[in-house]
Design an enzyme around this catalytic site. Structure first.
Site, mmCIF file in Angstrom:
data_model
loop_
_atom_site.group_PDB
_atom_site.id
_atom_site.type_symbol
_atom_site.label_atom_id
_atom_site.label_comp_id
_atom_site.label_asym_id
_atom_site.label_seq_id
_atom_site.Cartn_x
_atom_site.Cartn_y
_atom_site.Cartn_z
ATOM 1 N N PRO A 1 -33.468 -52.238 49.556
ATOM 2 C CA PRO A 1 -33.051 -52.492 50.946
ATOM 3 C C PRO A 1 -33.915 -53.567 51.616
ATOM 4 O O PRO A 1 -33.535 -54.101 52.651
ATOM 5 C CB PRO A 1 -33.253 -51.136 51.638
ATOM 6 N N GLU B 1 -36.683 -42.662 46.982
ATOM 7 C CA GLU B 1 -37.102 -43.501 48.109
ATOM 8 C C GLU B 1 -37.361 -44.943 47.706
ATOM 9 O O GLU B 1 -37.319 -45.839 48.541
ATOM 10 C CB GLU B 1 -38.355 -42.912 48.779
ATOM 11 N N ARG C 1 -17.705 -63.787 38.854
ATOM 12 C CA ARG C 1 -16.582 -64.566 39.387
ATOM 13 C C ARG C 1 -16.861 -66.073 39.401
ATOM 14 O O ARG C 1 -15.920 -66.866 39.465
ATOM 15 C CB ARG C 1 -16.226 -64.093 40.802
HETATM 16 C C1 9D3 Z 1 -36.163 -44.467 55.163
HETATM 17 C C2 9D3 Z 1 -36.147 -45.776 54.550
HETATM 18 N N1 9D3 Z 1 -34.991 -46.027 53.662
HETATM 19 C C3 9D3 Z 1 -35.037 -47.470 53.350
HETATM 20 C C4 9D3 Z 1 -34.067 -48.232 54.172
HETATM 21 C C5 9D3 Z 1 -35.083 -45.212 52.445
HETATM 22 C C6 9D3 Z 1 -34.153 -45.615 51.375
HETATM 23 C C7 9D3 Z 1 -32.783 -45.503 51.534
HETATM 24 C C8 9D3 Z 1 -31.907 -45.838 50.501
HETATM 25 C C9 9D3 Z 1 -34.642 -46.083 50.168
HETATM 26 C C10 9D3 Z 1 -33.761 -46.410 49.135
HETATM 27 C C11 9D3 Z 1 -32.408 -46.274 49.331
HETATM 28 C C12 9D3 Z 1 -31.480 -46.615 48.225
HETATM 29 N N2 9D3 Z 1 -30.876 -47.948 48.437
HETATM 30 C C13 9D3 Z 1 -31.015 -48.931 47.560
HETATM 31 O O1 9D3 Z 1 -31.616 -48.724 46.526
HETATM 32 C C14 9D3 Z 1 -30.467 -50.247 47.853
HETATM 33 C C15 9D3 Z 1 -29.813 -50.771 49.022
HETATM 34 C C16 9D3 Z 1 -29.450 -50.181 50.275
HETATM 35 O O2 9D3 Z 1 -29.631 -48.987 50.564
HETATM 36 N N3 9D3 Z 1 -28.829 -50.987 51.191
HETATM 37 C C17 9D3 Z 1 -28.555 -52.304 50.961
HETATM 38 N N4 9D3 Z 1 -28.883 -52.883 49.822
HETATM 39 C C18 9D3 Z 1 -29.492 -52.122 48.868
HETATM 40 S S1 9D3 Z 1 -29.975 -52.681 47.370
HETATM 41 C C19 9D3 Z 1 -30.587 -51.227 46.905
#
Ligand code: 9D3
Length: 260
Positions: free
Chosen positions: A98, A125, A163
């Protein structure tokens, strides 16, 4: 004698606790054809295989406390070693996180020129920061919203890259990709029947006048981009030529010319 089998244009590897999920890209639709036809290849590596206890543990509690679990650096590093043995150590390593660079058309297009990519999809996490720092070249996010893990983002990235590979799309859709990267939303589309619920297909599309159709489609694309995506196109950026085009098709008002 045998028919020569060409090497894939791009080799993907994905580190994931859910390797079976990737049949969504390898078996279906446009990407399915690209993988089945050998234009690209996919190696799947489950980090669970590097677990050292009998439960197959790959994660542990975060130092400093707090919710959730963190994927362990030694497990991830050992899994990455196996991937590099399988697809080559020249590959660029990308973690889906993220916190990463937001995926867009220019990023997908630029990654499509690599010969090998390793994608790391995390669960829980996140991934231990020391693995990211030592082994990952780039972090990629798919947008400012939360999903449950890196698998769907990794599949989205693979799809957006594949693509762009030569031979994956027909000529017309390739040109279409170019136009989206040029920064306008698509125009509306219609097919039979000519009247649906009393709603007629725009007359110009039935005219057979290809210049008029192209002009109408461009005007519609500009109008929709102005209305829906001011981040892509603001009024100040509309050229006098495009303003004239909107005028010609009665699209100068934001209701898309639907006003009486
Ligand atoms: C509380 C903080 N969160 C981070 C924003 C915790 C968290 C949420 C979801 C940690 C990891 C995840 C799993 N998400 C991904 O691995 C992920 C992701 C996403 O959640 N949104 C946009 N792009 C991506 S790329 C990988």
């Amino acid at each position: 004698m045998s028919i020569a089998e060409a090497d894939p244009i791009i080799r993907f590897a994905v580190m994931t606790l859910f390797p079976e999920a990737f049949s969504a890209v390898t078996e279906w639709g446009v990407t399915g054809r690209a993988f089945q036809g050998g234009i690209c290849s996919l190696h799947l590596q489950d980090p669970r295989r590097e677990a050292v206890d009998r439960h197959g543990t790959v994660d542990d509690r975060p130092y400093g406390g707090g919710p959730g679990m963190v994927m362990q650096a030694p497990i991830l590093a050992a899994s990455l070693e196996k991937v590099k043995t399988a697809i080559g150590s020249d590959a660029k390593t990308i973690a889906l996180t993220p916190q990463g660079q937001k995926l867009d058309a220019p990023l997908a297009r630029s990654l499509s020129t690599e010969s090998a990519l390793i994608l790391v999809a995390g669960r829980y996490e996140g991934l231990d920061e020391r693995f990211l720092a030592r082994h990952v070249d780039l972090e990629v996010s798919v947008g400012d919203f939360v999903v449950s893990g890196g698998e769907l983002p990794a599949m989205l990235l693979i799809d957006a890259i594949v693509r762009w590979l030569p031979g994956v799309l027909g000529h017309e859709s390739s040109a279409e990709q170019d136009s989206f990267s040029e920064g306008l939303l698509d125009c509306p589309h219609y097919t039979r029947p000519e009247v649906f619920d009393g709603d007629r297909v725009p007359q110009v599309l039935l005219s057979g006048d290809h210049a008029a159709i192209a002009s109408w489609r461009r005007a519609q694309a500009i109008r929709r981009t102005l209305d829906r995506r001011p981040d892509l196109l603001a009024w100040e950026q509309v050229t006098p030529e495009d303003r004239a085009l909107l005028e010609k098709w009665d699209l100068l008002t934001p209701d898309g010319g639907r006003h009486s």
